[in-house]
Motif scaffolding. Structure first.
Motif, PDB file in Angstrom:
ATOM      1  N   GLU A 235      34.390  27.979  56.997  1.00 16.85           N
ATOM      2  CA  GLU A 235      34.523  28.575  58.327  1.00 16.85           C
ATOM      3  C   GLU A 235      35.981  28.787  58.725  1.00 16.85           C
ATOM      4  OE1 GLU A 235      32.363  26.142  61.019  1.00 16.85           O
ATOM      5  OE2 GLU A 235      30.411  26.565  60.101  1.00 16.85           O
ATOM      6  N   ASP A 236      36.877  27.909  58.311  1.00 18.72           N
ATOM      7  CA  ASP A 236      38.283  28.039  58.679  1.00 18.72           C
ATOM      8  C   ASP A 236      39.043  28.984  57.752  1.00 18.72           C
ATOM      9  OD1 ASP A 236      38.330  26.226  60.908  1.00 18.72           O
ATOM     10  OD2 ASP A 236      38.174  24.569  59.474  1.00 18.72           O
ATOM     11  N   LEU A 237      38.489  29.229  56.579  1.00 17.19           N
ATOM     12  CA  LEU A 237      39.188  30.032  55.580  1.00 17.19           C
ATOM     13  C   LEU A 237      38.270  31.155  55.078  1.00 17.19           C
ATOM     14  CD1 LEU A 237      40.725  27.068  53.524  1.00 17.19           C
ATOM     15  CD2 LEU A 237      41.872  28.421  55.296  1.00 17.19           C
ATOM     16  N   PRO A 238      37.959  32.124  55.940  1.00 15.18           N
ATOM     17  CA  PRO A 238      37.001  33.177  55.546  1.00 15.18           C
ATOM     18  C   PRO A 238      37.476  34.029  54.378  1.00 15.18           C
ATOM     19  CG  PRO A 238      38.117  33.760  57.592  1.00 15.18           C
ATOM     20  CD  PRO A 238      38.465  32.327  57.306  1.00 15.18           C
ATOM     21  N   LEU A 239      38.780  34.009  54.085  1.00 13.12           N
ATOM     22  CA  LEU A 239      39.281  34.783  52.948  1.00 13.12           C
ATOM     23  C   LEU A 239      38.630  34.342  51.645  1.00 13.12           C
ATOM     24  CD1 LEU A 239      41.270  36.925  51.893  1.00 13.12           C
ATOM     25  CD2 LEU A 239      42.993  35.124  51.734  1.00 13.12           C
ATOM     26  N   LEU A 240      38.203  33.072  51.570  1.00 14.54           N
ATOM     27  CA  LEU A 240      37.582  32.561  50.354  1.00 14.54           C
ATOM     28  C   LEU A 240      36.205  33.170  50.105  1.00 14.54           C
ATOM     29  CD1 LEU A 240      38.555  28.776  50.544  1.00 14.54           C
ATOM     30  CD2 LEU A 240      39.416  30.483  48.934  1.00 14.54           C
ATOM     31  N   ALA A 241      35.666  33.859  51.092  1.00 14.36           N
ATOM     32  CA  ALA A 241      34.370  34.515  50.901  1.00 14.36           C
ATOM     33  C   ALA A 241      34.509  35.890  50.292  1.00 14.36           C
ATOM     34  CB  ALA A 241      33.641  34.625  52.248  1.00 14.36           C
ATOM     35  N   GLY A 242      35.739  36.440  50.271  1.00 17.29           N
ATOM     36  CA  GLY A 242      35.936  37.793  49.766  1.00 17.29           C
ATOM     37  C   GLY A 242      36.694  37.798  48.454  1.00 17.29           C
ATOM     38  N   GLY A 243      36.180  38.502  47.481  1.00 14.96           N
ATOM     39  CA  GLY A 243      36.830  38.546  46.169  1.00 14.96           C
ATOM     40  C   GLY A 243      37.805  39.692  46.066  1.00 14.96           C
ATOM     41  N   HIS A 244      39.036  39.504  46.504  1.00 12.25           N
ATOM     42  CA  HIS A 244      40.032  40.563  46.375  1.00 12.25           C
ATOM     43  C   HIS A 244      40.513  40.643  44.925  1.00 12.25           C
ATOM     44  CE1 HIS A 244      43.443  37.729  46.228  1.00 12.25           C
ATOM     45  NE2 HIS A 244      42.815  37.043  47.153  1.00 12.25           N
ATOM     46  N   PRO A 245      41.188  41.735  44.537  1.00 19.23           N
ATOM     47  CA  PRO A 245      41.556  41.916  43.120  1.00 19.23           C
ATOM     48  C   PRO A 245      42.367  40.771  42.525  1.00 19.23           C
ATOM     49  CG  PRO A 245      41.819  43.977  44.299  1.00 19.23           C
ATOM     50  CD  PRO A 245      41.509  42.945  45.338  1.00 19.23           C
ATOM     51  N   GLY A 246      43.128  40.054  43.350  1.00 15.90           N
ATOM     52  CA  GLY A 246      43.930  38.951  42.826  1.00 15.90           C
ATOM     53  C   GLY A 246      43.122  37.766  42.344  1.00 15.90           C
ATOM     54  N   THR A 247      41.838  37.718  42.682  1.00 13.78           N
ATOM     55  CA  THR A 247      40.981  36.611  42.229  1.00 13.78           C
ATOM     56  C   THR A 247      40.161  36.980  40.995  1.00 13.78           C
ATOM     57  OG1 THR A 247      39.056  37.233  43.598  1.00 13.78           O
ATOM     58  CG2 THR A 247      40.765  35.875  44.640  1.00 13.78           C
ATOM     59  N   THR A 248      40.222  38.245  40.578  1.00 17.49           N
ATOM     60  CA  THR A 248      39.303  38.731  39.543  1.00 17.49           C
ATOM     61  C   THR A 248      39.485  38.012  38.213  1.00 17.49           C
ATOM     62  OG1 THR A 248      39.317  40.903  40.590  1.00 17.49           O
ATOM     63  CG2 THR A 248      38.494  40.786  38.339  1.00 17.49           C
ATOM     64  N   ARG A 249      40.735  37.786  37.805  1.00 16.86           N
ATOM     65  CA  ARG A 249      40.982  37.173  36.499  1.00 16.86           C
ATOM     66  C   ARG A 249      40.329  35.785  36.409  1.00 16.86           C
ATOM     67  NH1 ARG A 249      45.621  38.185  36.540  1.00 16.86           N
ATOM     68  NH2 ARG A 249      45.604  39.984  35.154  1.00 16.86           N
ATOM     69  N   THR A 250      40.542  34.962  37.429  1.00 19.03           N
ATOM     70  CA  THR A 250      39.963  33.611  37.400  1.00 19.03           C
ATOM     71  C   THR A 250      38.456  33.657  37.545  1.00 19.03           C
ATOM     72  OG1 THR A 250      41.966  32.539  38.216  1.00 19.03           O
ATOM     73  CG2 THR A 250      39.882  31.399  38.610  1.00 19.03           C
ATOM     74  N   GLN A 251      37.941  34.509  38.443  1.00 17.64           N
ATOM     75  CA  GLN A 251      36.498  34.559  38.660  1.00 17.64           C
ATOM     76  C   GLN A 251      35.755  35.027  37.414  1.00 17.64           C
ATOM     77  OE1 GLN A 251      34.853  33.370  41.512  1.00 17.64           O
ATOM     78  NE2 GLN A 251      36.936  32.574  41.717  1.00 17.64           N
ATOM     79  N   GLU A 252      36.247  36.064  36.758  1.00 18.79           N
ATOM     80  CA  GLU A 252      35.578  36.532  35.541  1.00 18.79           C
ATOM     81  C   GLU A 252      35.812  35.570  34.382  1.00 18.79           C
ATOM     82  OE1 GLU A 252      33.408  38.583  35.708  1.00 18.79           O
ATOM     83  OE2 GLU A 252      33.876  40.000  37.305  1.00 18.79           O
ATOM     84  N   GLY A 253      37.007  34.988  34.320  1.00 14.57           N
ATOM     85  CA  GLY A 253      37.263  33.991  33.281  1.00 14.57           C
ATOM     86  C   GLY A 253      36.359  32.789  33.418  1.00 14.57           C
ATOM     87  N   LEU A 254      36.149  32.353  34.650  1.00 12.81           N
ATOM     88  CA  LEU A 254      35.260  31.223  34.909  1.00 12.81           C
ATOM     89  C   LEU A 254      33.827  31.570  34.528  1.00 12.81           C
ATOM     90  CD1 LEU A 254      35.452  28.361  36.110  1.00 12.81           C
ATOM     91  CD2 LEU A 254      35.045  29.361  38.363  1.00 12.81           C
TER      92      LEU A 254
END
Length: 451
Positions: A235-254
């Protein structure tokens, strides 16, 4: 502990809220997607003409305005400030990329966000292209003599999207409970499957195998859906709900690591990831869509799959060559990044970092910020974790062992066994009937019956 003052908290939270608002219109895959009629016309024309799709550029000015407002609030150098600064830069580049869709500039922004096959990785020496070429060479040795792609299923095993959806739903519902996303079948999709917090969508007309079932559950559900829902709960960090391009490498790697660690990865899938990287480099060097299509056909792909693979490379860029979409570089590089990071967390005894890695849509480099924000009561530990993290005994054992491999001179070891085997004949292995236990995975032994 880095204690934030009330004013610092307020400014950081407002900046994060503005970044989340800026992120919402930056929908990369939706913008670069092709409708089904593009493929239909390509094959009607005999697969001899370059496909054509007219893109609609995105007006990035509203995004840039919100980013400017957010940046005015990011006035420190703590890990949290650096996290938001990186996110703002990623969103700025992503928005500019979508405003240049269908041009050479699209590729330039793409390379800035996702890098290129020839760009050095974290060690400053190895490249995603090196890994792709080595995987391709190694897996070629296991190609059946009949020329079929490695891991090609029996025709009786192939299922359509509707059947796959029916088999996925009970697994998804047991894992996520009341927050389980729908599993739907749609006519048009930028990939065979895409996942969000509310739905996992499967492309009608795509063919799937039992291995695909395992991979999609591990990749799309236990990673992409889980991190989306965990981010939504911040709730305090809503940015964590959105996958912007800077998160793609870690998210797909994971997600790819999840396939690996559970035994859901197969050689055909791994080679497909490698071939995408090789094809992106081919496009950078000038190969057009038809040359990429032929490359994938020569790799044993059917006409439909070869078209889809070539489309992934050129979407958003130029079908004539020289300006591909480089996103698919991140799957292999992200796998290495996540694997090495997880080895470090085990070696340093930092299981807190392992768990926070699933707190939302984030990059590995964001973890110092999340630790700091968690200390200040602003970041929650995630609710949904894949089974291999909840029951992490095998993961810890494997990573504790593999962390020693960097100290071994593998070149000498490989040469020793090469010399040992080089002058002895290679035997044919007797054909065996399928073993019913072959499809048991780590996930199913953790109480998730995926079959």
């Amino acid at each position: 502990m880095t204690k934030l003052s009330k004013k610092q908290r307020e400014k950081l939270l407002e900046a994060g809220r503005l970044l989340r608002e800026a992120e919402k219109p930056v929908r990369v895959l939706r913008t670069v997607g092709w409708p089904p009629e593009v493929a239909a016309k390509f094959f009607t024309d005999g697969a001899k003409e370059l496909p054509r799709h007219d893109y609609v550029p995105v007006d990035d000015s509203p995004v840039q305005e919100k980013l400017a407002a957010a940046r005015k609030l990011i006035d420190g150098d703590s890990p949290a400030h650096l996290w938001l600064t990186r996110a703002a830069q990623s969103l700025e580049t992503g928005a500019r990329m979508l405003s240049a869709v269908g041009t050479k500039a699209f590729h330039d922004h793409s390379a800035s966000l996702y890098k290129t096959p020839a760009a050095p990785m974290l060690d400053g020496e190895s490249r995603p292209l090196d890994l792709a070429l080595q995987l391709d060479e190694t897996l070629e040795a296991f190609r059946p003599t009949d020329g079929q792609p490695l891991g090609t299923p029996e025709p009786s095993e192939v299922m359509g999207a509707d059947e796959l959806a029916a088999r996925m739903r009970p697994v998804i519902e047991r894992f996520f409970g009341e927050e389980a996303p729908e599993v739907t079948v749609v006519d048009s999709l930028s990939a065979n499957a895409l996942a969000g917090p509310r739905a996992i969508r499967l492309r009608r007309g795509a063919a799937f195998t039992p291995h695909d079932l395992q991979q999609l559950i591990q990749h799309e559900a236990f990673i992409h859906v889980a991190t989306s829902l965990n981010g939504k709960a911040q709730e305090d960090l809503p940015l964590l709900a959105g996958g912007h391009p800077g998160t793609t490498r870690t998210q797909e790697g994971l997600a790819v690591f999840s396939e690996m660690i559970t035994g859901a990865m197969d050689p055909a899938r791994l080679r497909r990831l490698a071939d995408r990287v090789i094809a992106i480099q081919m496009s950078i060097e000038g190969a057009d869509f038809l040359e990429l299509y032929q490359f994938f056909r020569e790799r044993g792909n059917g006409e439909g799959q070869a078209f889809e693979s070539a489309r992934r490379v050129v979407r958003g860029g130029l079908v004539t060559g020289g300006a591909p979409f480089t996103k698919d570089v991140v799957y292999l590089e992200g796998l290495l990044q996540v694997h090495n990071f997880l080895r470090a967390t085990v070696q340093f005894g930092r299981l807190d970092c392992l768990h926070l890695l699933f707190a939302g849509k984030l990059d590995v480099q964001d973890l110092p910020a999340l630790i700091m924000l968690a200390e200040n009561g602003l970041c929650r530990f995630p609710r949904f974790l894949p089974p291999w993290v909840v029951d992490s005994g095998f993961l810890i054992s494997y990573l504790a062992y593999s962390s020693f491999l960097n100290r071994v001179n593998l070149t000498k070891v490989r040469q020793h066994y090469h010399d040992m085997l080089a002058h002895i004949p290679k035997l044919d292995i007797p054909v065996r009937e399928s073993d019913p236990f072959v499809h048991v995975t780590v996930a199913s032994t953790n109480g998730m019956d995926l079959d």
